[in-house]
Design an enzyme around this catalytic site. Structure first.
Site, short mmCIF file in Angstrom:
data_model
loop_
_atom_site.label_atom_id
_atom_site.label_comp_id
_atom_site.label_asym_id
_atom_site.label_seq_id
_atom_site.Cartn_x
_atom_site.Cartn_y
_atom_site.Cartn_z
N CYS A 162 38.40 25.45 41.06
CA CYS A 162 38.09 24.88 39.75
C CYS A 162 36.62 24.43 39.71
CB CYS A 162 39.07 23.74 39.42
SG CYS A 162 39.06 23.30 37.66
N GLU A 209 46.06 25.11 45.16
CA GLU A 209 46.65 24.07 46.03
C GLU A 209 47.95 23.53 45.45
OE1 GLU A 209 44.43 21.58 43.02
OE2 GLU A 209 44.20 23.55 43.97
N HIS A 221 44.17 26.27 40.15
CA HIS A 221 44.42 25.31 41.22
C HIS A 221 45.50 25.83 42.17
CE1 HIS A 221 42.05 21.69 40.11
NE2 HIS A 221 42.03 22.30 38.92
#
Length: 260
Positions: free
Chosen positions: A114, A220, A218
């Protein structure tokens, strides 16, 4: 030995009712656990008043993860602030741009997420849309901060034959979307290798570098449910695990945007 991965912190204040408004440095747990799950050891990097102090730490790092966060100040890519520009922090910008330039010059494996993708692009001389809704009106709704962070919003088209295709193992991957800025002009040496369905840039790599890749979404928040994003972190940690002689390799001068 498990590789050490540096992750810069952000500045904020505590929400603990017993110590309200106490100044803290922090980052989201999801980045920490994604690196740990892939086999790395995350090291949080605080915002230093004197960036020369980074030298003692950088020589010990095997990799760098530039995470999501607030907007990059547009002065670093020579634009005036748009009225939809969000919060900025020049101390954070200076820290992360310094780390991105160091990682590029020293060939240190780097993963951007990001804001981290935007920092890499700006460090290499690129520019950003300061607000997609205003400056790219045909775009999808990318700022989905009101929804769970692992919500799939759209698919990413991955460029065939790219390093990113090899990392992800697919030409189309699911993505969440938690941003209102994105790359406008690619920096020097940056190869764009993935787009959202509306044409917004979502993936990049730096072919001259042994491992410098980034995603606008994102991952993660996605790697546990979606195998391509697990592969993304695993490839990063594998690159961090390969020891190399870190010396400056002569390149053409990098066009780095400096504050005016």
């Amino acid at each position: 030995m498990r590789p050490l991965v540096g992750i810069p912190c952000r500045a904020g204040v505590s929400t603990d009712p017993e110590t309200p408004d106490r100044p803290i440095y922090f980052n989201n747990r999801a980045y920490i656990h994604a690196v740990e799950h892939a086999g790395g050891v995350p090291i949080l990097i605080p915002l230093l008043d004197d960036l020369s102090g980074l030298e003692a730490l950088r020589t010990r790092l095997d990799g760098l993860l530039l995470s999501g966060g607030i907007d990059v100040d547009p002065k670093y890519y020579h634009e005036n602030p748009h009225h939809k520009l969000g919060a900025t922090d020049c101390q954070l910008d200076e820290l992360e741009l310094s780390l991105a330039r160091w990682a590029f010059e020293q060939n240190v494996p780097t993963l951007g997420i990001c804001r981290g993708m935007q920092v890499i692009n700006v460090a290499l001389g690129g520019t950003l849309y300061q607000d997609l809704q205003e400056e790219y009106p045909e775009s999808l709704r990318h700022a989905n901060w009101d929804r769970p962070r692992n919500t799939i919003i759209h698919q990413l088209r991955v460029e065939r034959g790219s390093h990113m295709e090899e990392l992800l193992g697919a030409l189309e991957v699911p993505a969440n979307s938690l941003h209102h800025q994105a790359i406008k002009e690619a920096g020097k040496g940056v190869r764009i290798t993935g787009y959202a369905e509306d044409g917004v840039i979502e993936l990049l790599e730096v072919p001259e570098h042994r491992f410098m890749v980034a995603a606008q979404c994102h991952p993660e928040e996605l790697y546990k449910e979606h195998q391509p994003w697990a592969r993304y972190f695993q490839a990063f940690i594998e690159a961090c695990s390969v020891k190399s002689v870190r010396q400056f390799v002569a390149k053409e001068p990098v066009l780095v945007a400096e504050a005016s």
